[in-house]
Scaffold this motif. Structure first.
Motif, short mmCIF file in Angstrom:
data_model
loop_
_atom_site.label_atom_id
_atom_site.label_comp_id
_atom_site.label_asym_id
_atom_site.label_seq_id
_atom_site.Cartn_x
_atom_site.Cartn_y
_atom_site.Cartn_z
N LEU A 1 0.81 -1.21 0.00
CA LEU A 1 0.00 0.00 0.00
C LEU A 1 0.85 1.26 0.00
O LEU A 1 0.53 2.24 -0.68
CB LEU A 1 -0.94 -0.01 1.21
CG LEU A 1 -1.81 1.24 1.37
CD1 LEU A 1 -2.80 1.35 0.22
CD2 LEU A 1 -2.54 1.21 2.70
N ASP A 2 1.93 1.25 0.76
CA ASP A 2 2.77 2.44 0.85
C ASP A 2 3.34 2.84 -0.50
O ASP A 2 3.43 4.02 -0.83
CB ASP A 2 3.90 2.21 1.86
CG ASP A 2 4.62 3.49 2.21
OD1 ASP A 2 3.96 4.41 2.73
OD2 ASP A 2 5.84 3.58 1.94
N ARG A 3 3.70 1.85 -1.31
CA ARG A 3 4.21 2.15 -2.66
C ARG A 3 3.15 2.86 -3.47
O ARG A 3 3.44 3.83 -4.20
CB ARG A 3 4.62 0.85 -3.36
CG ARG A 3 5.89 0.21 -2.82
CD ARG A 3 6.20 -1.06 -3.59
NE ARG A 3 6.30 -0.79 -5.01
CZ ARG A 3 5.99 -1.68 -5.97
NH1 ARG A 3 5.52 -2.87 -5.63
NH2 ARG A 3 6.13 -1.38 -7.23
N HIS B 1 6.93 10.37 2.37
CA HIS B 1 8.16 9.95 3.06
C HIS B 1 9.00 9.05 2.16
O HIS B 1 9.64 8.12 2.63
CB HIS B 1 7.83 9.23 4.37
CG HIS B 1 6.95 8.03 4.19
ND1 HIS B 1 6.02 7.64 5.04
CD2 HIS B 1 6.85 7.13 3.22
CE1 HIS B 1 5.38 6.55 4.64
NE2 HIS B 1 5.90 6.23 3.51
N HIS B 2 8.97 9.32 0.88
CA HIS B 2 9.63 8.43 -0.07
C HIS B 2 11.14 8.39 0.20
O HIS B 2 11.79 9.43 0.26
CB HIS B 2 9.36 8.89 -1.50
CG HIS B 2 9.52 7.81 -2.51
ND1 HIS B 2 10.72 7.20 -2.78
CD2 HIS B 2 8.61 7.19 -3.31
CE1 HIS B 2 10.57 6.28 -3.71
NE2 HIS B 2 9.29 6.25 -4.05
N PRO B 3 11.70 7.19 0.36
CA PRO B 3 13.13 7.10 0.69
C PRO B 3 14.05 7.60 -0.41
O PRO B 3 15.22 7.92 -0.14
CB PRO B 3 13.34 5.59 0.93
CG PRO B 3 12.21 4.92 0.20
CD PRO B 3 11.05 5.86 0.30
N ALA B 4 13.55 7.69 -1.64
CA ALA B 4 14.40 8.16 -2.73
C ALA B 4 14.48 9.67 -2.82
O ALA B 4 15.28 10.20 -3.60
CB ALA B 4 13.89 7.60 -4.07
N ASP B 5 13.67 10.37 -2.05
CA ASP B 5 13.67 11.84 -2.10
C ASP B 5 14.85 12.38 -1.31
O ASP B 5 14.86 12.36 -0.07
CB ASP B 5 12.35 12.38 -1.56
CG ASP B 5 12.28 13.90 -1.63
OD1 ASP B 5 13.14 14.51 -2.29
OD2 ASP B 5 11.35 14.47 -1.02
#
Length: 751
Positions: free
Chosen positions: A415-417, A435-439
């Motif tokens: 779901l988070d994706r 809260h995307h880790p790639a940002d």
């Protein structure tokens, strides 16, 4: 006869706004999409064939900060620029161009899906293909792929696939819905057709066709408004078929609608009751606009309580705000009013579990056939909200096709994706944290040329002002609090000695912008004359919150109003009743129209961080417990504003995303309901430059002029090692401040 086979990743059946948004959403995940529509134009009920205006969460201004973003927002903004007069044919082209701009979409117009191949047990089915007849080309086309989206409105694909569905009205006891009938029945909302008129300037006679009905012999003349100035959606109440089968009886329903339209026009032209000699019919619809038919059963059935109580779902993927808007099954012949409305205190959330079939493993839902009770459907059915569900379903379908997932697996394990991808696309989510880790921006230190730290709107020397009287209605001011306010000064014009009641209210949640719960109150004695008055209320909200400063109805007292916009997030409200004390606050009880883009003179004491530079890397990207954006000081004091990200060590970047402020409180419309006062939203940055600090030297990455978009993504030609990124604002489209909602940086364009 030619037979074709098309194998693709996502098959979307239905080219209304739900299907269009679904196809675009899926295509932007990188998947191949087939968009199939059985009409020659896209847009469904909004198209030039039917001409319903696109309503949504704004509820024509009843909701605040509610306009949709994502695909629907793009369509609204582009139509505002290209088609401000609301020409329905130009709107068709706006929608068509949006689809054609996506290289991953193959569009099949005039293609009527008639067959669905599905297999499996009743509670565990899978769609294998859909087959349609393309008129004109005389082709039979079979579409295969792993994921299907039913955006047909009537739910044809799901029905033929064996998906469980509901129709008619559930009994009140099933979901505990106060607006449901005591006993379940088959009644639905009916279908509608419109007509347009024009003044020729010379007498025009009208000879009614044989189908015309004598409306004077019906309740229509008595119970419904007929006018020579009404056109199109003004006649939304020309509704029929709620007691019939909208599909099986579609021919009879259309004929009855035609009969009444021509009967109304005969009454206007020939009854002698209207001044209509020079009026003629310009256009009459031939395709009924359907409101209701099948509603599929998902893992969650949205109910009245979910809407009114504003349930915060962990799997929220969209929002709505239109009222629960139910019509009598008798439609235009009913003795009751043509509609009844129930609002919540603000916006409500839509869960992903309502957007896929419970028993067909690879079928997603979009638009008016999503999983909802009849009562909840009364709000989710409007087209901008249908587009919101369409985009969410489309993005979900793209992820399912890419990764070999079912929608339920996506809901349970990934779901988070889904939510993070929707947020990156600026879809219509509310209160869901980014809260995307790639940002890379979230790890940067954020600074700006200036920050708006005080909320102060005072008349300039010689500047004309207007007045908002307190004689007839309560007036409120929505104010952002972060971290605290100490007191508020207001400029009042008082005709005689009196006392005014002041109250401080909570909005009851980030979804709301009206008074919901009283926090404090006082009464202040006023002398005659124009002078500043202090509301001695203090309030703390370190994480951000809105409050409403309420001035109760007081004859002889007026608020002094500066006739220009105040800081974004400060909103004036006027009660629609003399005194508002509702047990269940409804957002439509408060109007923002009277003071929209105007601001009462005020000074809020206490330094604010609601507009700090750090907001651009924050978790929220829509107004929610505050404006959630950076604002510079007025351009008069900061003529070259910028905002900057710095990292302690070098970072490799490949893409910069920006979300600008496009004033989601502004109610845009596609057709003739009202005109917008400007072609481009003034708060949008018009000109800007993105720079990067490379080996101690600033390099220009991109320079944009004449921007009119809210979301801009700038992939770089090659990756760069940088220690800082800077966004420089060259000019706005008219706003006195530079504002930015989000600034994000990625190593790779696709994350």
């Amino acid at each position: 006869m030619q037979r074709l086979s098309v194998d693709t990743d996502v098959i979307v059946v239905g080219g209304g706004l739900a299907g269009v948004a679904a196809a675009i959403g899926a295509a932007r995940t990188g998947t191949r999409v087939a968009l199939i529509n059985n009409r020659p134009v896209l847009g469904g009920n909004a198209s030039s064939e039917i001409r319903v205006w696109v309503c949504g969460a704004t509820a024509h201004g009843a909701q605040k900060y509610a306009r949709e973003t994502g695909v629907m927002g793009e369509l609204f903004r582009e139509n505002q620029y290209r088609n401000p007069e609301g020409n329905p044919y130009l709107w068709d082209q706006v929608v068509l161009d949006a689809v054609r701009a996506e290289p991953n979409i193959r569009l099949y117009l005039n293609t009527d899906v008639r067959e669905v191949e599905a297999d499996g047990a009743d509670d565990h089915r899978t769609v294998r293909s859909v087959t349609g007849w393309q008129m004109g080309s005389e082709r039979i086309i079979r579409f295969t792929g792993p994921v299907f989206i039913d955006a047909t409105g009537d739910g044809l694909v799901g029905h033929l696939a064996g998906a469980w569905y509901r129709s008619g009205r559930e009994a009140a006891h099933e979901f505990g819905e106060a607006w449901a009938p005591e006993q379940a029945d088959s009644d639905m909302l009916g279908s509608t057709m419109f007509f347009y008129t024009k003044d020729t300037g010379a007498p025009v006679r009208f000879v009614p066709p044989s189908i015309a009905k004598d409306v004077s012999a019906t309740s229509i003349v008595r119970k419904r408004p007929i006018s020579t100035t009404a056109n199109g959606c003004d006649y939304w109440w020309i509704e029929y078929g709620g007691e019939r089968d909208a599909v099986a009886d579609s021919e009879e329903i259309r004929d009855e609608l035609w009969a009444v339209i021509y009967g109304i026009w005969d009454h206007i032209k020939n009854s002698g009751e209207f001044d209509a000699d020079t009026l003629t019919l310009e256009w009459v619809g031939s395709v009924p606009g359907k409101r209701e038919y099948r509603r599929f059963v998902g893992d969650h059935v949205l109910t009245q309580q979910d809407i009114i109580e504003q349930t915060r779902f962990p799997d929220a993927v969209g929002f709505g705000g239109w009222s629960i808007d139910l019509h009598p099954a008798g439609g235009m012949y009913a003795e009751e009013d043509g509609s009844k409305h129930l609002f919540s205190a603000g916006l409500y959330h839509i869960p992903f579990r309502s957007l896929y079939s419970r028993n067909v493993d690879n079928l997603l839902l979009a638009g008016r056939d999503i999983s909802a009770s009849h009562v909840a459907f009364g709000t989710t059915r409007v087209m901008a909200t249908c587009a919101v569900t369409g985009e969410a379903s489309g993005v979900a379908a793209g992820l399912c096709a890419r990764d070999g997932l079912t929608p339920r697996q996506l809901a349970e394990d990934h779901l988070d994706r889904l939510q993070q991808l929707l947020l990156r696309q600026d879809a219509s989510l509310l209160g869901v944290a980014w809260h995307h880790p790639a940002d890379l921006a979230t790890s940067a230190r954020v600074t700006a040329s200036s920050e708006l730290r005080t909320l102060r709107v005072e008349p300039r020397s010689g500047e004309p002002t207007s007045r908002q009287p307190l004689d007839g209605h309560d007036v409120g001011l929505v104010l952002p609090v972060e971290p605290a306010i100490e007191s508020v000064d207001l400029l009042l014009d008082v005709s005689r000695e009196t006392a005014v009641e002041l109250e401080l209210w909570s909005t009851g949640g980030g979804e709301n912008h009206i008074p919901v719960k009283m926090l404090d109150s006082t009464s202040i004695e006023l002398a005659a004359g124009e002078h500043w008055v202090r509301a001695p209320f203090s309030h703390e909200a370190p994480g951000g919150e809105n409050v409403v400063l309420l001035l109760r109805r007081t004859p002889g007292v007026e608020l002094v109003v500066v006739d220009r916009p105040g800081p974004y997030g400060v909103l004036g409200l006027v009660s629609r009743t003399p005194r508002t004390r509702s047990e269940r606050p409804q957002s439509n009880a408060w109007s923002a129209e009277e003071l929209r883009r105007r601001c009462p003179a005020l000074v809020v004491h206490g330094e604010s961080s609601a507009y700090s530079a750090a907001q651009v890397t924050g978790a929220l990207q829509r107004p929610y417990d505050g404006p959630r954006m950076w604002s510079s000081q007025p351009l008069s004091s900061d003529p070259e504003p910028w905002i900057r990200l710095d990292w302690e060590r070098s970072r490799t970047i490949g893409c910069v995303d920006i979300i600008f402020n496009d004033d989601v409180d502004l109610d845009l419309i596609n057709l003739h309901h009202h005109l917008t006062p400007f072609p481009v939203v003034p708060e949008l940055l018009r000109d800007y430059t993105v720079e990067a600090l490379v080996d101690g030297v600033w390099q220009t990455l991109v320079s944009v002029r004449d921007n009119r978009e809210r979301r801009r993504s700038h992939p770089l030609e090659e990756r760069l090692a940088v220690t800082a990124v800077r966004l420089k604002a060259g000019a706005t489209n008219g706003s006195a401040w530079a504002t930015v909602v989000a600034l994000r940086v990625f190593e790779d364009e696709r994350v």
